[in-house]
Design an enzyme around this catalytic site. Structure first.
Site, PDB file in Angstrom:
ATOM      1  N   ILE A 142      55.478  45.689  42.737  1.00  0.00           N
ATOM      2  CA  ILE A 142      55.832  44.892  41.286  1.00  0.00           C
ATOM      3  C   ILE A 142      56.725  46.965  40.908  1.00  0.00           C
ATOM      4  O   ILE A 142      55.507  47.709  41.145  1.00  0.00           O
ATOM      5  CB  ILE A 142      55.517  44.817  40.346  1.00  0.00           C
ATOM      6  CG1 ILE A 142      54.583  43.288  41.076  1.00  0.00           C
ATOM      7  CG2 ILE A 142      55.611  44.822  39.112  1.00  0.00           C
ATOM      8  CD1 ILE A 142      55.735  42.372  41.531  1.00  0.00           C
ATOM      9  N   TYR A 189      40.336  47.991  46.806  1.00  0.00           N
ATOM     10  CA  TYR A 189      41.298  47.457  45.676  1.00  0.00           C
ATOM     11  C   TYR A 189      41.732  46.501  45.490  1.00  0.00           C
ATOM     12  O   TYR A 189      41.392  45.416  45.548  1.00  0.00           O
ATOM     13  CB  TYR A 189      42.664  48.066  45.679  1.00  0.00           C
ATOM     14  CG  TYR A 189      43.791  47.368  44.790  1.00  0.00           C
ATOM     15  CD1 TYR A 189      43.930  47.686  43.616  1.00  0.00           C
ATOM     16  CD2 TYR A 189      44.548  46.884  45.226  1.00  0.00           C
ATOM     17  CE1 TYR A 189      44.464  47.376  43.035  1.00  0.00           C
ATOM     18  CE2 TYR A 189      45.660  45.860  44.844  1.00  0.00           C
ATOM     19  CZ  TYR A 189      46.363  46.712  43.268  1.00  0.00           C
ATOM     20  OH  TYR A 189      46.283  45.345  42.758  1.00  0.00           O
ATOM     21  N   VAL A 223      38.862  48.269  29.280  1.00  0.00           N
ATOM     22  CA  VAL A 223      38.102  46.506  29.781  1.00  0.00           C
ATOM     23  C   VAL A 223      36.596  46.833  30.304  1.00  0.00           C
ATOM     24  O   VAL A 223      35.430  45.851  30.972  1.00  0.00           O
ATOM     25  CB  VAL A 223      38.721  46.407  30.447  1.00  0.00           C
ATOM     26  CG1 VAL A 223      39.954  46.112  30.061  1.00  0.00           C
ATOM     27  CG2 VAL A 223      39.129  46.751  32.060  1.00  0.00           C
ATOM     28  N   ASN A 253      44.502  41.574  32.984  1.00  0.00           N
ATOM     29  CA  ASN A 253      45.926  42.488  33.418  1.00  0.00           C
ATOM     30  C   ASN A 253      45.336  43.678  33.604  1.00  0.00           C
ATOM     31  O   ASN A 253      46.013  44.793  35.114  1.00  0.00           O
ATOM     32  CB  ASN A 253      46.853  42.601  32.232  1.00  0.00           C
ATOM     33  CG  ASN A 253      48.064  43.431  33.604  1.00  0.00           C
ATOM     34  OD1 ASN A 253      49.041  43.706  33.982  1.00  0.00           O
ATOM     35  ND2 ASN A 253      48.223  44.736  32.123  1.00  0.00           N
ATOM     36  N   THR A 304      39.235  44.466  45.205  1.00  0.00           N
ATOM     37  CA  THR A 304      39.160  43.856  43.703  1.00  0.00           C
ATOM     38  C   THR A 304      39.267  42.744  43.956  1.00  0.00           C
ATOM     39  O   THR A 304      39.327  41.174  42.413  1.00  0.00           O
ATOM     40  CB  THR A 304      38.705  44.823  42.615  1.00  0.00           C
ATOM     41  OG1 THR A 304      40.241  45.271  43.187  1.00  0.00           O
ATOM     42  CG2 THR A 304      37.523  45.842  43.287  1.00  0.00           C
TER      43      THR A 304
HETATM   44  P1  NAP Z   1      49.822  50.289  36.351  1.00  0.00           P
HETATM   45  O1  NAP Z   1      51.826  50.484  35.824  1.00  0.00           O
HETATM   46  O2  NAP Z   1      49.507  51.252  36.024  1.00  0.00           O
HETATM   47  O3  NAP Z   1      49.257  50.299  34.196  1.00  0.00           O
HETATM   48  C1  NAP Z   1      47.996  49.613  33.996  1.00  0.00           C
HETATM   49  C2  NAP Z   1      47.660  49.193  32.752  1.00  0.00           C
HETATM   50  O4  NAP Z   1      46.172  49.341  32.593  1.00  0.00           O
HETATM   51  C3  NAP Z   1      48.270  50.574  31.537  1.00  0.00           C
HETATM   52  O5  NAP Z   1      48.307  49.617  30.829  1.00  0.00           O
HETATM   53  C4  NAP Z   1      46.623  50.861  31.813  1.00  0.00           C
HETATM   54  O6  NAP Z   1      46.293  51.601  30.037  1.00  0.00           O
HETATM   55  C5  NAP Z   1      46.321  49.552  31.615  1.00  0.00           C
HETATM   56  N1  NAP Z   1      44.313  50.091  32.166  1.00  0.00           N
HETATM   57  C6  NAP Z   1      44.150  51.034  32.892  1.00  0.00           C
HETATM   58  N2  NAP Z   1      42.859  51.010  32.727  1.00  0.00           N
HETATM   59  C7  NAP Z   1      42.637  50.398  32.317  1.00  0.00           C
HETATM   60  C8  NAP Z   1      41.069  50.081  31.603  1.00  0.00           C
HETATM   61  N3  NAP Z   1      39.593  50.440  32.031  1.00  0.00           N
HETATM   62  N4  NAP Z   1      40.854  49.034  30.288  1.00  0.00           N
HETATM   63  C9  NAP Z   1      41.838  48.791  29.716  1.00  0.00           C
HETATM   64  N5  NAP Z   1      43.124  49.155  30.340  1.00  0.00           N
HETATM   65  C10 NAP Z   1      43.215  49.492  31.536  1.00  0.00           C
HETATM   66  O7  NAP Z   1      49.668  49.382  36.559  1.00  0.00           O
HETATM   67  P2  NAP Z   1      51.199  47.633  36.784  1.00  0.00           P
HETATM   68  O8  NAP Z   1      51.440  47.798  37.924  1.00  0.00           O
HETATM   69  O9  NAP Z   1      51.164  47.122  35.843  1.00  0.00           O
HETATM   70  O10 NAP Z   1      49.580  46.563  37.650  1.00  0.00           O
HETATM   71  C11 NAP Z   1      49.262  45.894  36.118  1.00  0.00           C
HETATM   72  C12 NAP Z   1      48.062  45.570  36.933  1.00  0.00           C
HETATM   73  O11 NAP Z   1      48.871  43.955  37.984  1.00  0.00           O
HETATM   74  C13 NAP Z   1      46.677  45.601  37.579  1.00  0.00           C
HETATM   75  O12 NAP Z   1      45.365  44.334  38.084  1.00  0.00           O
HETATM   76  C14 NAP Z   1      47.043  45.789  39.347  1.00  0.00           C
HETATM   77  O13 NAP Z   1      45.926  45.667  40.419  1.00  0.00           O
HETATM   78  C15 NAP Z   1      47.875  44.278  38.814  1.00  0.00           C
HETATM   79  N6  NAP Z   1      48.918  44.275  40.340  1.00  0.00           N
HETATM   80  C16 NAP Z   1      50.112  45.492  40.410  1.00  0.00           C
HETATM   81  C17 NAP Z   1      51.319  45.456  41.373  1.00  0.00           C
HETATM   82  C18 NAP Z   1      51.971  46.401  41.301  1.00  0.00           C
HETATM   83  O14 NAP Z   1      53.052  46.120  42.533  1.00  0.00           O
HETATM   84  N7  NAP Z   1      52.750  47.204  40.249  1.00  0.00           N
HETATM   85  C19 NAP Z   1      50.934  43.993  42.450  1.00  0.00           C
HETATM   86  C20 NAP Z   1      49.896  43.755  42.308  1.00  0.00           C
HETATM   87  C21 NAP Z   1      49.306  43.654  41.610  1.00  0.00           C
HETATM   88  P3  NAP Z   1      46.576  52.958  29.853  1.00  0.00           P
HETATM   89  O15 NAP Z   1      48.175  53.372  29.899  1.00  0.00           O
HETATM   90  O16 NAP Z   1      46.449  52.513  28.223  1.00  0.00           O
HETATM   91  O17 NAP Z   1      45.571  54.122  30.433  1.00  0.00           O
END
Ligand code: NAP
Length: 245
Positions: free
Chosen positions: A186, A153, A61, A88, A156
């Site tokens: 999460i 973080y 992205v 996301n 952003t």
């Molecule tokens: P995650 O388990 O680390 O998964 C991240 C996802 O983003 C993966 O599918 C990864 O793809 C993709 N990704 C990372 N960098 C990318 C890039 N440059 N281009 C395209 N895809 C990319 O994270 P998550 O916990 O599901 O988090 C998803 C969103 O929720 C994020 O924005 C995070 O900041 C937000 N969030 C998460 C939490 C939490 O507690 N988990 C809390 C608040 C907010 P690949 O595996 O294919 O590389």
């Protein structure tokens, strides 16, 4: 008009659950991934096997040309323009402020903020033309509240809230709604690095007594995308079990 959703970072975690949920809601789904090709392809295959339309497309992205091309490819394969964009894709690392390298600072902004800008730029002209569309950005409770060792973080995720509110005002006359979800802690790969002990105490600190699941966030996204939320725009829906109350 055909319902077509594009979810960035949908190979794992929250994005994966959002894509699956939106397919159940009747959307053909574009599943973007960066490195997890096999997981993205498996998700697309399983959704198609269940009778839904899905297409997995690779792109960073942070690369405007790559994500624009990936969105166009998904639109070609799903046979129509994106009507719902879910920004996301995101990365996180914990560092003391003074230990943040300029390379990491630039990369986290490139993925978490520029990534949303790139994807929105790719879908907005068509949404404005159609006078319809919906954008849901994934922020974080750390975009609403401060957290030690989360400066980059947090900055952003606060930027995503500013983008959401201002864009919502700008495109509301075109019938486009822009909202964001601010998840709490999460259970995904992103937080596993914190270790079992920390995750247990975070669950204890949460008024609802548990950590969130990717499905909890998928439900919030599905709600904001739904017609039942047709009078909601520019909002931040905090889904955190009461953590920052
Ligand atoms: P995650 O388990 O680390 O998964 C991240 C996802 O983003 C993966 O599918 C990864 O793809 C993709 N990704 C990372 N960098 C990318 C890039 N440059 N281009 C395209 N895809 C990319 O994270 P998550 O916990 O599901 O988090 C998803 C969103 O929720 C994020 O924005 C995070 O900041 C937000 N969030 C998460 C939490 C939490 O507690 N988990 C809390 C608040 C907010 P690949 O595996 O294919 O590389």
């Amino acid at each position: 008009m055909k319902k077509i959703a594009f979810v960035t970072g949908a190979s794992r975690g929250i994005g994966r659950a959002v894509a699956a949920r939106l397919a159940e809601e009747g959307y053909a789904v574009g599943i973007n991934y960066l490195r997890s090709a096999q997981q993205a392809q498996e998700l697309a295959d399983s959704l198609r096997a269940a009778g839904y339309e899905a297409a997995a497309v690779q792109a960073d992205v942070a690369d405007q040309t790559a994500i624009t091309d990936a969105i166009r490819l998904a639109e070609e394969r799903l046979d129509g323009p994106v009507s719902l964009l879910v920004n996301n894709a995101g990365i996180a690392e914990q560092h003391l402020f003074q230990d943040i390298s300029s390379a990491f600072w630039r990369r986290i902004f490139a993925v978490n903020v520029d990534g949303a800008y790139h994807a929105i730029q790719a879908v907005l002209p068509r949404m404005i033309h159609e006078k319809a569309g919906c954008i849901v950005n994934i922020s974080s409770i750390w975009g609403q509240r401060g957290a030690s060792c989360e400066t980059a973080y947090s900055a952003t995720k606060a930027a995503i809230i500013g983008l959401t509110r201002s864009l919502a005002m700008e495109v509301a006359p075109s019938g486009i709604r822009v909202n964001c979800v601010a998840p709490g802690v999460i259970r995904t790969d992103m937080v596993e690095v914190l270790g079992a002990e920390t995750l247990r105490s975070l669950a204890e600190e949460t008024p609802l007594g548990r950590l969130g699941t990717p499905e909890d966030i998928a439900n919030a996204v599905a709600f904001l995308a739904d017609d039942r939320a047709s009078f909601l725009t520019g909002q931040v829906l905090t889904a955190d079990g009461g953590f920052i109350l």
